[in-house]
Write a protein that holds these residues in place. Structure first.
Motif, PDB file in Angstrom:
ATOM      1  N   GLU A   1       0.837  -1.205   0.000  1.00  0.00           N
ATOM      2  CA  GLU A   1       0.000   0.000   0.000  1.00  0.00           C
ATOM      3  C   GLU A   1       0.868   1.250   0.000  1.00  0.00           C
ATOM      4  O   GLU A   1       0.577   2.227  -0.700  1.00  0.00           O
ATOM      5  N   ALA A   2       1.946   1.216   0.780  1.00  0.00           N
ATOM      6  CA  ALA A   2       2.851   2.367   0.827  1.00  0.00           C
ATOM      7  C   ALA A   2       3.531   2.575  -0.518  1.00  0.00           C
ATOM      8  O   ALA A   2       3.687   3.720  -0.980  1.00  0.00           O
ATOM      9  N   ALA A   3       3.938   1.478  -1.170  1.00  0.00           N
ATOM     10  CA  ALA A   3       4.591   1.588  -2.473  1.00  0.00           C
ATOM     11  C   ALA A   3       3.652   2.179  -3.513  1.00  0.00           C
ATOM     12  O   ALA A   3       4.072   2.970  -4.367  1.00  0.00           O
ATOM     13  N   THR A   4       2.374   1.814  -3.450  1.00  0.00           N
ATOM     14  CA  THR A   4       1.390   2.369  -4.372  1.00  0.00           C
ATOM     15  C   THR A   4       1.271   3.881  -4.187  1.00  0.00           C
ATOM     16  O   THR A   4       1.231   4.646  -5.158  1.00  0.00           O
TER      17      THR A   4
ATOM     18  N   ILE B   1      10.547   2.726  -0.801  1.00  0.00           N
ATOM     19  CA  ILE B   1      10.786   3.848  -1.723  1.00  0.00           C
ATOM     20  C   ILE B   1      11.778   3.441  -2.817  1.00  0.00           C
ATOM     21  O   ILE B   1      11.587   3.765  -3.996  1.00  0.00           O
ATOM     22  N   LYS B   2      12.835   2.733  -2.424  1.00  0.00           N
ATOM     23  CA  LYS B   2      13.840   2.306  -3.398  1.00  0.00           C
ATOM     24  C   LYS B   2      13.237   1.344  -4.430  1.00  0.00           C
ATOM     25  O   LYS B   2      13.542   1.421  -5.626  1.00  0.00           O
ATOM     26  N   LYS B   3      12.401   0.417  -3.978  1.00  0.00           N
ATOM     27  CA  LYS B   3      11.755  -0.517  -4.893  1.00  0.00           C
ATOM     28  C   LYS B   3      10.879   0.206  -5.912  1.00  0.00           C
ATOM     29  O   LYS B   3      10.799  -0.172  -7.086  1.00  0.00           O
ATOM     30  N   THR B   4      10.206   1.264  -5.464  1.00  0.00           N
ATOM     31  CA  THR B   4       9.377   2.049  -6.382  1.00  0.00           C
ATOM     32  C   THR B   4      10.234   2.738  -7.436  1.00  0.00           C
ATOM     33  O   THR B   4       9.897   2.739  -8.629  1.00  0.00           O
ATOM     34  N   CYS B   5      11.354   3.294  -7.020  1.00  0.00           N
ATOM     35  CA  CYS B   5      12.275   3.929  -7.977  1.00  0.00           C
ATOM     36  C   CYS B   5      12.830   2.912  -8.963  1.00  0.00           C
ATOM     37  O   CYS B   5      12.965   3.196 -10.166  1.00  0.00           O
ATOM     38  N   ASP B   6      13.166   1.722  -8.466  1.00  0.00           N
ATOM     39  CA  ASP B   6      13.683   0.667  -9.339  1.00  0.00           C
ATOM     40  C   ASP B   6      12.648   0.263 -10.392  1.00  0.00           C
ATOM     41  O   ASP B   6      12.989  -0.019 -11.546  1.00  0.00           O
ATOM     42  N   ALA B   7      11.376   0.208  -9.990  1.00  0.00           N
ATOM     43  CA  ALA B   7      10.315  -0.164 -10.928  1.00  0.00           C
ATOM     44  C   ALA B   7      10.194   0.859 -12.052  1.00  0.00           C
ATOM     45  O   ALA B   7      10.031   0.503 -13.232  1.00  0.00           O
ATOM     46  N   TYR B   8      10.274   2.142 -11.721  1.00  0.00           N
ATOM     47  CA  TYR B   8      10.214   3.180 -12.747  1.00  0.00           C
ATOM     48  C   TYR B   8      11.452   3.133 -13.652  1.00  0.00           C
ATOM     49  O   TYR B   8      11.357   3.369 -14.872  1.00  0.00           O
TER      50      TYR B   8
END
Length: 358
Positions: free
Chosen positions: A28-31, A71-78
């Motif tokens: 949920e936080a990553a979303t 937060i890092k995982k979200t940046c990696d996905a982008y």
């Protein structure tokens, strides 16, 4: 050197619930972090952490390390998405964004959710003047054999089918709750594997024809299950032969690439010599080998058949047979619109009957 070591955890019921709650909170936080990154146009780790770190910690009650990792995982996905777009690998999500049209179906199957979206993919300019045809002989032992001599063997798939069939028989006889659960889990595994193999073969065949400026020649196998008589041990193998699916995959991929497709009558293609044209039942020595009783040529049986298919398609094309578009597949693979009416496309020929004089 970095190694990833997988260790199985054996949590108690309380611990498992806590782990699930933590994963749910991180997702949920990553979303939310992704929405902020998209709205602000900020995809760098350090800058995005300034914007979201405190809210992630307090809003989802996460520790410092878990918040930073989210937060890092979200940046990696982008970053991965950007790299794929630069390389031209749009992926399914980008395809949806660019080409989605009409209805979409939400499906819940085996505990998983799927979105079946209708997309209109632009077709390539049709090739109305092919230099030749690539004949494709479809079979059980060898799934597809081309007139270039390439054999895409089906032995591995057939071995898997035999093993799965034996396992299903044992589980059905056992008929315990655990056996029924296992049957339910494996019921579509074989079909998914066969579909994946058919997609790969179809993609390879169409790419080969496209890069050489040729069309594709296929046998018209309509009604073959009703016409062929088999012994009981052979019926299960024949009924699981997914030639129709492979033919559909080749047809719609070829249409998308602008490659002409010709369907020919399969009669006597396995008994006709591709060199001299002599037809004799005795020419087919075995499943694998062909030996002409007239000119003496010896060849792989499926390769000989694919050359006959290629020759018939080329003859039909020179005669100027009527062109029609292939019917779209029912399963709507890779963006095919199931609701779209077939439109006339010049290089696709449907020839239901072909008389070779035999």
């Amino acid at each position: 050197m970095k190694l990833v070591v997988q260790v199985r955890l054996l949590p108690t019921a309380v611990q498992a619930a806590a782990l699930e709650a933590t994963l749910r909170a991180c997702n949920e936080a990553a979303t939310w972090v992704s929405e902020v990154a998209f709205a602000r146009g900020e995809f760098k780790n350090f800058a995005l952490r300034k914007l979201t770190y405190e809210q992630v910690k307090s809003g989802w009650n996460l520790g410092a390390q878990a918040a930073q990792h989210t937060i890092k995982k979200t940046c990696d996905a982008y970053a991965t998405l950007k790299a794929n777009l630069r390389a031209g690998r749009l992926g399914r999500l980008a395809t949806l964004a660019l080409y989605r049209r009409g209805e979409s179906d939400l499906v819940h199957r085996d505990g998983m959710w799927f979105l079946n979206a209708t997309c209109e993919i632009p077709e390539a300019e049709p090739n109305t003047d092919p230099v030749d045809f690539l004949g494709i002989d479809l079979g059980i032992v060898n799934i597809a054999t081309t007139s270039d001599g390439e054999i895409m063997a089906g032995r591995e798939l057939n071995r898997i089918r035999v093993r799965e069939r034996g396992l299903r028989t044992k589980l059905q006889k056992k008929n315990t709750p655990s056996a029924r659960r296992r049957l339910n889990k494996r019921r579509r595994k074989e079909a998914r594997r066969a579909k994946d193999i058919n997609h790969k073969i179809a993609k390879h065949v169409v790419a080969e024809a496209e890069c050489t400026g040729r069309g594709i020649a296929l046998e018209d196998l309509t009604g073959i299950r009703e016409r062929v008589r088999l012994r009981k041990p052979q019926r299960a193998t024949h009924s699981s032969w997914s030639f129709h699916q492979l033919g559909q995959f080749i047809a719609y991929k070829a249409r998308k690439a602008g490659v002409p497709v010709v369907y020919v009558d399969p009669a006597y293609t396995s008994r006709t010599c591709a060199e001299c044209g002599h037809i004799d039942r005795a020419n087919r020595v075995s499943q694998a080998w062909f030996a002409c009783r007239s000119c003496g040529v010896v060849a792989h049986a499926d390769r000989n058949g694919s050359r006959n298919i290629r020759a018939r398609a080329w003859e039909l094309w020179r005669r100027g047979a009527q062109s029609t578009a292939p019917a779209p597949p029912r399963s709507r693979p890779e963006g095919q619109d199931a609701n779209a009416a077939p439109q006339p496309v010049a290089p696709v020929v449907q020839a239901r009957r072909f008389n070779d004089g035999s």
